[in-house]
Scaffold this motif. Structure first.
Motif, mmCIF file in Angstrom:
data_model
loop_
_atom_site.group_PDB
_atom_site.id
_atom_site.type_symbol
_atom_site.label_atom_id
_atom_site.label_comp_id
_atom_site.label_asym_id
_atom_site.label_seq_id
_atom_site.Cartn_x
_atom_site.Cartn_y
_atom_site.Cartn_z
ATOM 1 N N GLY A 158 44.939 120.754 -36.342
ATOM 2 C CA GLY A 158 45.668 121.405 -35.264
ATOM 3 C C GLY A 158 45.264 120.969 -33.881
ATOM 4 N N PHE A 159 44.475 119.915 -33.750
ATOM 5 C CA PHE A 159 44.050 119.425 -32.452
ATOM 6 C C PHE A 159 44.838 118.175 -32.090
ATOM 7 N N ILE A 160 45.102 118.018 -30.822
ATOM 8 C CA ILE A 160 45.809 116.848 -30.321
ATOM 9 C C ILE A 160 44.791 115.930 -29.672
ATOM 10 N N PRO A 161 44.682 114.690 -30.135
ATOM 11 C CA PRO A 161 43.688 113.782 -29.525
ATOM 12 C C PRO A 161 44.019 113.479 -28.084
ATOM 13 N N ARG A 162 42.990 113.479 -27.237
ATOM 14 C CA ARG A 162 43.181 113.204 -25.821
ATOM 15 C C ARG A 162 43.269 111.705 -25.582
ATOM 16 N N THR A 163 44.242 111.329 -24.778
ATOM 17 C CA THR A 163 44.403 109.922 -24.415
ATOM 18 C C THR A 163 44.022 109.656 -22.975
ATOM 19 N N ASP A 164 44.021 110.732 -22.132
ATOM 20 C CA ASP A 164 43.672 110.525 -20.732
ATOM 21 C C ASP A 164 42.162 110.503 -20.569
ATOM 22 N N LYS A 165 41.707 109.736 -19.626
ATOM 23 C CA LYS A 165 40.284 109.618 -19.325
ATOM 24 C C LYS A 165 40.033 110.196 -17.942
ATOM 25 N N VAL A 166 39.370 111.351 -17.915
ATOM 26 C CA VAL A 166 39.096 112.013 -16.647
ATOM 27 C C VAL A 166 37.961 111.277 -15.944
ATOM 28 N N PRO A 167 38.143 110.857 -14.707
ATOM 29 C CA PRO A 167 37.056 110.144 -14.008
ATOM 30 C C PRO A 167 35.902 111.084 -13.682
ATOM 31 N N LEU A 168 34.752 110.497 -13.475
ATOM 32 C CA LEU A 168 33.565 111.268 -13.133
ATOM 33 C C LEU A 168 33.739 111.931 -11.775
ATOM 34 N N GLN A 169 33.563 113.241 -11.737
ATOM 35 C CA GLN A 169 33.752 114.002 -10.514
ATOM 36 C C GLN A 169 32.467 113.989 -9.697
ATOM 37 N N VAL A 170 32.556 113.392 -8.530
ATOM 38 C CA VAL A 170 31.413 113.309 -7.625
ATOM 39 C C VAL A 170 31.525 114.435 -6.609
ATOM 40 N N PRO A 171 30.471 115.200 -6.355
ATOM 41 C CA PRO A 171 30.553 116.271 -5.356
ATOM 42 C C PRO A 171 30.958 115.736 -3.986
ATOM 43 N N GLU A 172 31.698 116.568 -3.265
ATOM 44 C CA GLU A 172 32.168 116.134 -1.952
ATOM 45 C C GLU A 172 31.028 115.991 -0.954
ATOM 46 N N ASN A 173 30.022 116.833 -1.083
ATOM 47 C CA ASN A 173 28.902 116.812 -0.141
ATOM 48 C C ASN A 173 27.715 116.012 -0.682
ATOM 49 N N LEU A 174 27.994 114.994 -1.498
ATOM 50 C CA LEU A 174 26.901 114.208 -2.075
ATOM 51 C C LEU A 174 26.106 113.480 -0.996
ATOM 52 N N LYS A 175 26.786 112.865 -0.050
ATOM 53 C CA LYS A 175 26.086 112.159 1.016
ATOM 54 C C LYS A 175 25.282 113.109 1.891
ATOM 55 N N GLN A 176 25.815 114.307 2.085
ATOM 56 C CA GLN A 176 25.096 115.288 2.885
ATOM 57 C C GLN A 176 23.810 115.723 2.188
ATOM 58 N N VAL A 177 23.891 115.926 0.873
ATOM 59 C CA VAL A 177 22.704 116.318 0.113
ATOM 60 C C VAL A 177 21.653 115.211 0.145
ATOM 61 N N GLN A 178 22.093 113.964 -0.014
ATOM 62 C CA GLN A 178 21.145 112.847 0.042
ATOM 63 C C GLN A 178 20.494 112.737 1.417
ATOM 64 N N ALA A 179 21.278 112.981 2.466
ATOM 65 C CA ALA A 179 20.712 112.923 3.819
ATOM 66 C C ALA A 179 19.708 114.038 4.047
ATOM 67 N N GLU A 180 19.987 115.233 3.498
ATOM 68 C CA GLU A 180 19.040 116.343 3.649
ATOM 69 C C GLU A 180 17.743 116.062 2.904
ATOM 70 N N LEU A 181 17.846 115.445 1.731
ATOM 71 C CA LEU A 181 16.632 115.109 0.990
ATOM 72 C C LEU A 181 15.778 114.088 1.745
ATOM 73 N N LYS A 182 16.442 113.112 2.360
ATOM 74 C CA LYS A 182 15.691 112.124 3.124
ATOM 75 C C LYS A 182 15.092 112.736 4.383
ATOM 76 N N ALA A 183 15.828 113.677 4.993
ATOM 77 C CA ALA A 183 15.327 114.285 6.224
ATOM 78 C C ALA A 183 14.213 115.287 5.964
ATOM 79 N N ALA A 184 14.202 115.890 4.786
ATOM 80 C CA ALA A 184 13.160 116.875 4.470
ATOM 81 C C ALA A 184 11.798 116.193 4.441
ATOM 82 N N LYS A 185 10.798 116.891 4.927
ATOM 83 C CA LYS A 185 9.455 116.326 5.032
ATOM 84 C C LYS A 185 8.557 116.757 3.883
ATOM 85 N N LEU A 186 9.159 117.007 2.735
ATOM 86 C CA LEU A 186 8.366 117.357 1.575
ATOM 87 C C LEU A 186 7.749 116.096 0.988
#
Length: 288
Positions: free
Chosen positions: A25-53
């Motif tokens: 009773g299952f229908i095989p999927r043919t579509d390939k969903v692309p990897l979802q990248v967070p919108e604020n990924l660059k912001q998070v990376q910049a905060e990690l670099k700016a943090a002085k930990l």
């Protein structure tokens, strides 16, 4: 007509799979969903670099603990790391790490071995810095005492005896209580006594525990996170591995102690300042 009959009576695996899926009773999927990248990924990376930990600085650094100066290629040669087994025992998955053959024996490329070994040492130092549990695993009876003493010297754990199946995957039944599994396993021998893959490697992969393993020419490096191509049979090579891994772990722990002391100093200064202010207030009140 013959092709239709052969396809009907001898279907492929994909055809059988689609029939089973449709039957359930299952229908095989043919579509390939692309990897979802967070919108604020660059912001998070910049905060990690700016943090002085200090943790973020160490992760951004290629070799913060300077593990590259623990050994040279000459040290690998003197420790007989380049010796492999005979030609007939070569595993096809070890071909990228082979330099050549001499007198019927396989010779490892020590330049590649040094590269992979430094990556493994760096990961071990980071694990020790973050207070992770490290388990040394070996199966050679001649090196049992050496492996256990190495683990004691760097205040870690060792398992140099026969591996019981389910030690990681069924740890509650093995230890009769909930037990913390190691954060890193260092396999000094990736084969057991009968030249079969070590059961601990498969269980570590199932439990998603990172592994460092010395893989000889007759070993399979597929399930090991950080494989180190080299000799794993001689006493000299095992002593070399134990020594450099001990130094890398102690470097990570020493750096963690230094950072902990640095964090305590500002707190002690602030507490002493508040204590002095309280003493002055009490003295002013008593004079009034």
């Amino acid at each position: 007509m013959s092709k239709l009959l052969t396809n009907f009576f001898n279907p492929t695996k994909s055809q059988i799979r689609t029939k089973i899926i449709k039957h359930r009773g299952f229908i095989p999927r043919t579509d390939k969903v692309p990897l979802q990248v967070p919108e604020n990924l660059k912001q998070v990376q910049a905060e990690l670099k700016a943090a002085k930990l200090p943790e973020n600085e160490y992760l951004m650094h290629a070799d913060f603990f300077n593990v590259h100066n623990l050994f040279t290629v000459t040290d690998l040669f003197n420790a007989r790391i380049h010796y492999g087994h005979r030609e007939g025992t070569l595993d096809d998955r070890m071909k990228p790490y082979i330099f050549g053959k001499r007198m019927g024996h396989i010779i490892f490329d020590l330049d590649k071995t040094a590269l992979y070994l430094r990556k493994a040492l760096n990961f071990a130092a980071h694990t020790a810095y973050r207070d992770g549990l490290i388990l040394f695993v070996g199966r050679n009876p001649q090196c049992t005492n050496l492996i256990e003493n190495t683990a004691k010297e760097c205040e870690e754990f060792a398992h140099a005896r026969m591996w019981r199946k389910g030690l990681f995957t069924n740890s509650v039944m093995q230890f009769r209580e909930v037990t913390r599994l190691p954060d890193l396993c260092i396999f000094l021998n990736t084969l057991n006594d009968v030249l079969l893959p070590h059961d601990g490697i498969k269980e570590s992969a199932k439990m998603m525990i990172p592994t460092i393993g010395v893989v000889d020419s007759n070993c399979n490096p597929s399930l090991i996170t950080y494989p180190i191509p080299g000799n794993d049979d001689s006493q000299v090579s095992i002593e070399f591995y134990c020594n450099i891994f001990k130094q890398a772990i102690l470097r990570g722990k020493q750096k963690a102690k230094e950072d902990a002391e640095k964090r305590k100093k500002p707190a002690n200064i602030a507490s002493s300042q508040t204590a002095e202010e309280n003493v002055e207030k009490i003295a002013v009140k008593s004079s009034q």
